[in-house]
Write a protein that holds these residues in place. Structure first.
Motif, mmCIF file in Angstrom:
data_model
loop_
_atom_site.group_PDB
_atom_site.id
_atom_site.type_symbol
_atom_site.label_atom_id
_atom_site.label_comp_id
_atom_site.label_asym_id
_atom_site.label_seq_id
_atom_site.Cartn_x
_atom_site.Cartn_y
_atom_site.Cartn_z
ATOM 1 N N ALA A 51 0.800 -1.341 -0.066
ATOM 2 C CA ALA A 51 -0.014 0.237 -0.021
ATOM 3 C C ALA A 51 0.819 1.154 -0.085
ATOM 4 C CB ALA A 51 -0.955 0.060 1.162
ATOM 5 N N VAL A 52 2.307 1.004 0.608
ATOM 6 C CA VAL A 52 2.965 2.553 0.767
ATOM 7 C C VAL A 52 4.649 1.840 0.813
ATOM 8 C CG1 VAL A 52 2.753 2.378 3.169
ATOM 9 C CG2 VAL A 52 3.350 4.505 1.989
ATOM 10 N N ILE A 53 5.362 2.602 0.550
ATOM 11 C CA ILE A 53 6.768 2.139 0.301
ATOM 12 C C ILE A 53 7.540 3.636 1.124
ATOM 13 C CG2 ILE A 53 8.800 1.968 -0.771
ATOM 14 C CD1 ILE A 53 7.172 1.038 -3.261
ATOM 15 N N LEU A 54 8.344 3.132 2.045
ATOM 16 C CA LEU A 54 9.371 4.104 2.657
ATOM 17 C C LEU A 54 10.821 3.719 2.183
ATOM 18 C CD1 LEU A 54 7.959 3.434 6.382
ATOM 19 C CD2 LEU A 54 7.656 5.407 5.065
ATOM 20 N N MET A 55 11.177 5.012 1.698
ATOM 21 C CA MET A 55 12.429 4.918 0.907
ATOM 22 C C MET A 55 13.761 5.682 1.500
ATOM 23 S SD MET A 55 14.186 3.685 -1.839
ATOM 24 C CE MET A 55 12.911 3.099 -2.677
ATOM 25 N N ASP A 56 14.678 5.270 2.015
ATOM 26 C CA ASP A 56 15.947 5.942 2.353
ATOM 27 C C ASP A 56 16.366 6.563 1.441
ATOM 28 O OD1 ASP A 56 17.721 6.707 4.358
ATOM 29 O OD2 ASP A 56 18.916 5.184 3.714
ATOM 30 N N PRO A 60 21.899 1.672 -0.244
ATOM 31 C CA PRO A 60 22.688 1.228 -1.333
ATOM 32 C C PRO A 60 21.728 0.210 -2.581
ATOM 33 C CG PRO A 60 23.360 0.291 0.653
ATOM 34 C CD PRO A 60 21.930 1.063 0.803
ATOM 35 N N ASP A 61 22.037 -0.055 -3.582
ATOM 36 C CA ASP A 61 23.411 0.383 -4.342
ATOM 37 C C ASP A 61 22.750 1.754 -5.183
ATOM 38 O OD1 ASP A 61 25.330 -1.453 -3.389
ATOM 39 O OD2 ASP A 61 24.425 -2.823 -4.884
ATOM 40 N N ALA A 62 21.967 1.654 -5.774
ATOM 41 C CA ALA A 62 21.641 2.990 -6.675
ATOM 42 C C ALA A 62 21.360 4.179 -5.970
ATOM 43 C CB ALA A 62 20.352 2.503 -7.632
ATOM 44 N N GLY A 63 20.690 4.005 -4.637
ATOM 45 C CA GLY A 63 20.381 5.393 -4.055
ATOM 46 C C GLY A 63 18.750 5.560 -4.117
ATOM 47 N N GLY A 64 18.242 6.249 -3.031
ATOM 48 C CA GLY A 64 16.780 6.348 -3.263
ATOM 49 C C GLY A 64 16.189 7.078 -4.282
#
Length: 126
Positions: A51-56, A60-64
């Motif tokens: 339903a939702v994604i938390l992204m830092d 790693p590796d590609a970055g948020g």
């Protein structure tokens, strides 16, 4: 939202944050999936459809930013709201650049975590 729909993915390389966020969200009835890198992100997210994604930001590796842009570029996944989170002082502009729906500055209050998730999901339901 049914229990089957209450799925969240957290992408963060900080095990403490994953552990705390998972605990809090599980207490709220969420099924939590965590990853310490964003490799193969499209397949991972497609297999769960949260339903939702938390992204830092510093995942790693590609970055948020690239990870979020990858998700937003996928027709099947682009409508899943992404909450960008980082300790970077420029988080608002990073979140905008990534294409995230909103952001949460680290360190954050656990109440803020719930509020921002609920706010982004209400927008989706509207």
């Amino acid at each position: 939202m049914s229990a089957a729909e209450k799925k969240v993915i957290i992408f963060d390389d900080d095990e403490d944050i994953l552990s705390i966020c998972s605990y809090i969200l599980e207490q709220q009835g969420w099924t939590v999936f965590t990853y310490t890198d964003c490799n193969d992100i499209v397949n991972r997210v497609s297999g769960i459809i949260p339903a939702v994604i938390l992204m830092d930001n510093w995942i790693p590796d590609a970055g948020g930013i690239i990870a979020t842009q990858t998700l937003k570029g996928d027709p099947e996944l682009k409508n899943i709201p992404v909450i960008y989170f980082s300790a970077n002082s420029d988080i608002q502009s990073l979140a905008n650049h990534a294409g995230a729906e909103t952001y949460l500055a680290k360190p954050f209050d656990l109440d803020d975590l719930e509020k921002v998730i609920n706010r982004v999901l209400k927008k989706e339901a509207a």
